[in-house]
Design a protein around this motif. Structure first.
Motif, PDB file in Angstrom:
ATOM      1  N   CYS A  58       3.364  -4.209   6.148  1.00  0.00           N
ATOM      2  CA  CYS A  58       2.125  -3.531   5.796  1.00  0.00           C
ATOM      3  C   CYS A  58       1.882  -2.285   6.604  1.00  0.00           C
ATOM      4  O   CYS A  58       1.425  -1.277   6.098  1.00  0.00           O
ATOM      5  N   GLU A  59       2.198  -2.373   7.875  1.00  0.00           N
ATOM      6  CA  GLU A  59       1.809  -1.269   8.731  1.00  0.00           C
ATOM      7  C   GLU A  59       2.630  -0.029   8.427  1.00  0.00           C
ATOM      8  O   GLU A  59       2.245   1.079   8.751  1.00  0.00           O
ATOM      9  N   GLY A  60       3.792  -0.217   7.845  1.00  0.00           N
ATOM     10  CA  GLY A  60       4.657   0.919   7.620  1.00  0.00           C
ATOM     11  C   GLY A  60       5.124   1.503   8.936  1.00  0.00           C
ATOM     12  O   GLY A  60       5.409   2.682   9.057  1.00  0.00           O
ATOM     13  N   ALA A  61       5.174   0.648   9.951  1.00  0.00           N
ATOM     14  CA  ALA A  61       5.481   1.133  11.297  1.00  0.00           C
ATOM     15  C   ALA A  61       6.944   1.481  11.455  1.00  0.00           C
ATOM     16  O   ALA A  61       7.349   2.017  12.461  1.00  0.00           O
ATOM     17  N   ALA A  92      -3.004   5.015  10.633  1.00  0.00           N
ATOM     18  CA  ALA A  92      -2.726   3.885   9.757  1.00  0.00           C
ATOM     19  C   ALA A  92      -3.960   3.464   8.948  1.00  0.00           C
ATOM     20  O   ALA A  92      -5.100   3.764   9.315  1.00  0.00           O
ATOM     21  N   PHE A  93      -3.704   2.728   7.877  1.00  0.00           N
ATOM     22  CA  PHE A  93      -4.750   2.368   6.912  1.00  0.00           C
ATOM     23  C   PHE A  93      -5.847   1.487   7.491  1.00  0.00           C
ATOM     24  O   PHE A  93      -6.968   1.487   7.029  1.00  0.00           O
ATOM     25  N   TYR A  94      -5.500   0.693   8.521  1.00  0.00           N
ATOM     26  CA  TYR A  94      -6.442  -0.311   9.005  1.00  0.00           C
ATOM     27  C   TYR A  94      -7.431   0.247  10.035  1.00  0.00           C
ATOM     28  O   TYR A  94      -8.278  -0.474  10.526  1.00  0.00           O
ATOM     29  N   MET A  95      -7.322   1.508  10.375  1.00  0.00           N
ATOM     30  CA  MET A  95      -8.204   2.048  11.413  1.00  0.00           C
ATOM     31  C   MET A  95      -9.586   2.375  10.826  1.00  0.00           C
ATOM     32  O   MET A  95      -9.698   2.861   9.694  1.00  0.00           O
ATOM     33  N   ILE A 144      -6.643   1.590   1.381  1.00  0.00           N
ATOM     34  CA  ILE A 144      -5.356   1.058   0.917  1.00  0.00           C
ATOM     35  C   ILE A 144      -4.952   1.716  -0.405  1.00  0.00           C
ATOM     36  O   ILE A 144      -3.798   2.111  -0.600  1.00  0.00           O
ATOM     37  N   ASN A 145      -5.936   1.877  -1.260  1.00  0.00           N
ATOM     38  CA  ASN A 145      -5.658   2.520  -2.536  1.00  0.00           C
ATOM     39  C   ASN A 145      -5.269   3.983  -2.360  1.00  0.00           C
ATOM     40  O   ASN A 145      -4.296   4.456  -2.944  1.00  0.00           O
ATOM     41  N   GLU A 146      -6.036   4.681  -1.516  1.00  0.00           N
ATOM     42  CA  GLU A 146      -5.753   6.102  -1.277  1.00  0.00           C
ATOM     43  C   GLU A 146      -4.341   6.309  -0.747  1.00  0.00           C
ATOM     44  O   GLU A 146      -3.664   7.286  -1.073  1.00  0.00           O
ATOM     45  N   MET A 147      -3.908   5.380   0.100  1.00  0.00           N
ATOM     46  CA  MET A 147      -2.602   5.560   0.743  1.00  0.00           C
ATOM     47  C   MET A 147      -1.489   4.912  -0.064  1.00  0.00           C
ATOM     48  O   MET A 147      -0.334   4.882   0.392  1.00  0.00           O
ATOM     49  N   ASP A 148      -1.861   4.385  -1.237  1.00  0.00           N
ATOM     50  CA  ASP A 148      -0.852   3.865  -2.153  1.00  0.00           C
ATOM     51  C   ASP A 148      -0.063   2.700  -1.551  1.00  0.00           C
ATOM     52  O   ASP A 148       1.156   2.614  -1.695  1.00  0.00           O
ATOM     53  N   ILE A 149      -0.799   1.813  -0.859  1.00  0.00           N
ATOM     54  CA  ILE A 149      -0.164   0.642  -0.259  1.00  0.00           C
ATOM     55  C   ILE A 149      -0.382  -0.544  -1.181  1.00  0.00           C
ATOM     56  O   ILE A 149      -1.497  -0.764  -1.664  1.00  0.00           O
ATOM     57  N   PRO A 150       0.656  -1.344  -1.483  1.00  0.00           N
ATOM     58  CA  PRO A 150       0.475  -2.515  -2.347  1.00  0.00           C
ATOM     59  C   PRO A 150      -0.524  -3.488  -1.738  1.00  0.00           C
ATOM     60  O   PRO A 150      -0.394  -3.863  -0.566  1.00  0.00           O
ATOM     61  N   LYS A 151      -1.523  -3.865  -2.518  1.00  0.00           N
ATOM     62  CA  LYS A 151      -2.625  -4.646  -1.984  1.00  0.00           C
ATOM     63  C   LYS A 151      -2.355  -6.149  -2.021  1.00  0.00           C
ATOM     64  O   LYS A 151      -2.804  -6.898  -1.159  1.00  0.00           O
ATOM     65  N   GLU A 152      -1.577  -6.599  -3.005  1.00  0.00           N
ATOM     66  CA  GLU A 152      -1.413  -8.035  -3.207  1.00  0.00           C
ATOM     67  C   GLU A 152      -0.850  -8.753  -1.984  1.00  0.00           C
ATOM     68  O   GLU A 152      -1.372  -9.802  -1.595  1.00  0.00           O
ATOM     69  N   PRO A 153       0.200  -8.230  -1.362  1.00  0.00           N
ATOM     70  CA  PRO A 153       0.745  -8.966  -0.216  1.00  0.00           C
ATOM     71  C   PRO A 153      -0.233  -9.061   0.948  1.00  0.00           C
ATOM     72  O   PRO A 153      -0.016  -9.851   1.874  1.00  0.00           O
ATOM     73  N   LEU A 154      -1.310  -8.274   0.927  1.00  0.00           N
ATOM     74  CA  LEU A 154      -2.271  -8.254   2.027  1.00  0.00           C
ATOM     75  C   LEU A 154      -3.487  -9.125   1.766  1.00  0.00           C
ATOM     76  O   LEU A 154      -4.491  -9.027   2.477  1.00  0.00           O
TER      77      LEU A 154
END
Length: 463
Positions: free
Chosen positions: A167-170, A362-365, A404-414
């Motif tokens: 998720c983090e894309g780290a 990152a998205f979670y900040m 999450i949507n703005e950054m185009d990250i798949p939401k389901e796994p989260l």
RNA sequence: UCCCCAGUAGCUCAGUCGGUAGAGCGGGUGACUGUUAAUCACCAUGUCCGUGGUUCGAGUCCGCGCUGGGGAGCCA
């Protein structure tokens, strides 16, 4: 085998006298007529102890006075004051047993070797002065970290090493699979069908325990993780390894200022700990690895860390009477050269840079009210730049999903991560500290491969 | 992944203008009544990273490859 005394403990004896047994490995042998001197080291301290062999009292003096570097010995003798300069106490040997022989092929000689060469014999380098000191420091620091959090009632949580979330894309994940390299089952499109894999999905080694740590913070309040982390990045630098250890505290009912307070207290605690509890090794680093190290670490232990808004940092850099290789502009991330200028020239000590543009984080900040920054912080220290990165996390479900949507990250796994914002969500914050970078900072060692016992870097997984 | 540098004795390195390999440490032998990674004397040690080329002749010049290091990016 006979009960042995650690050399470090032996040298703590308030006065000479008494018979002791010690065991260790020969560092050097010096013979002179009817007396021979052996420096024996058992890893418990830097200096080891000087053994004195006298022809009249030791059997087989001829051979024992020529024992080569690397020989494993067990000796018994009397602890006596040393008549010569160089040491307070020494052991006058009455009995000597060669436990394991060595020979001239032993790759560690009693001379200075390059770190590059020692890296190629990582199975033997802990027997050298520098690496003995490094790995004693590493061990003590690991325990100090647990001590720090334990004293503050933080819960120690073991987050998973195998994970299905990237998720983090780290960084690039190392794949974990039991599918055969050739002939893995395929989907219709030709991609690998991971539903047939061991875990029934695509899995890899964790790049961070943070997201799971947040979940535990929502149950226990204050928690921390301390464990191995893996990045399959093709990074070839002195500061990156494919496998490294990370410390990640997370605090519920806390904001960014609380986070910085904890980070400051933590770093100062560890600096003081190293100076007080690893004094002999720190003196060695100060003399042999980095001149002025002790003064630098001491000043950090004493300092009040400065705090600076990202926007102000940009202003400082733009006014700087030096030219940087990389552009300085609001919205761009700070490069190492910028970070070092801020901490070394502008502040002259550790500094937190707070509230970065949201687009480089990152998205979670947690999004700030200004609509363009997030509650992120980096701790910058002289000589290395960034040593800690942290943030207040976005606890509001709507804002988190929007990001999450703005950054185009798949939401389901989260789904499980988002659940933590659904019921009893709290403001919370945390940070990450790379353990190896901490050791580098406190020892003056300049290559991450020299502060981790058996380094894993691109193309290297020996030992 | 990109840029730069390097590869010679076990280790650290020197090697001039292209002319056939040399210091220190380490090792061996000996000396020395207390050394401090001791000191002194003598002795031995080489796939000059690999490969192709230029040349009468290459450790030295050129191409390619491999390995290591430094810097950058990414980040911890």
């Amino acid at each position: 085998m006979a009960k042995r005394t650690l050399i470090a403990d032996l040298l703590q004896q308030p006065e000479a006298g008494g018979d002791y047994t010690v065991a260790g490995w020969v560092r050097s042998t010096r013979a002179s007529g009817d007396v021979a001197f052996i420096v024996l080291n058992d890893g418990s301290n830097l200096s080891g102890i000087q053994l004195v062999l006298e022809r009249a009292t030791v059997t087989n003096f001829e051979n024992h006075s020529k024992l080569g570097t690397g020989t494993a010995l067990q000796v018994s003798g009397e602890l006596v004051p040393s008549p010569a300069a160089g040491q307070q106490l020494e052991l006058r040997v009455t009995a000597l047993t060669v436990v394991g022989e060595s020979n001239p092929d032993y790759p560690l000689q009693k001379k200075r070797h390059s770190f590059e060469y020692l890296r190629s014999i990582a199975h033997l380098r802990p027997r050298s002065n520098t690496f003995g000191a490094v790995f004693r420091l590493r061990s003590r620091l690991a325990q100090a970290i647990h001590q720090f959090f334990s004293e503050r009632n933080f819960l120690y949580v073991h987050t998973p090493i195998i994970t299905a979330s990237d998720c983090e894309g780290a960084g690039e994940l190392f794949r974990v699979t039991t599918l055969p390299p050739n002939g893995a089952p395929r989907n219709e499109g030709g991609s690998i069908d991971f539903s047939h894999d061991f875990f029934g999905q695509k899995t890899g080694l964790t790049v961070s325990g943070q997201l799971e740590g947040e979940l535990f913070a929502q149950s226990f309040g204050n928690i921390y993780t301390f464990g191995p982390t893996f990045r399959a990045e093709n990074s070839n630098t002195a500061r990156h390894a494919s496998e490294f250890w990370m410390i990640e505290p997370e605090m519920a009912f806390s904001n960014l200022a609380d986070d910085a307070d904890l980070a400051e207290e933590f770093v100062r605690y560890l600096c003081s700990f190293a100076l007080e509890q690893c004094a002999e090794d720190m003196t060695f680093f100060d003399q042999q690895i980095e001149k002025g190290l002790i003064e630098r670490v001491h000043s950090v232990a004493q300092a009040n860390f400065a705090r600076m808004e990202y926007g102000d940092a940009i202003t400082h850099l733009q006014k700087a009477p030096v030219s940087f290789n990389f552009p300085v502009e609001w919205g761009l991330d700070l490069q190492t050269e910028h970070e070092r200028y801020l901490t070394e020239q502008v502040v002259g000590g550790p500094v937190f840079v707070l509230n970065y543009p949201k687009d480089i984080k990152a998205f979670y900040m947690r999004q700030n009210d200004d609509g363009r920054t997030v509650a992120a912080m980096d701790l910058l220290v002289p000589k290395v730049g960034e040593i800690i990165g942290g943030s207040q996390r976005e606890e509001r479900l709507d804002q988190l999903e929007q990001r999450i949507n703005e950054m185009d990250i798949p939401k389901e796994p989260l789904w499980w991560y988002l659940d933590s914002r659904r019921w009893g969500s709290t403001p919370h914050a945390g940070f990450g500290l790379g353990f190896e970078r901490l050791i580098m900072y406190l020892s003056g060692m300049e290559n991450i491969r020299d502060v981790i016992p058996f380094p894993r870097t691109p193309r290297h997984a020996e030992f």
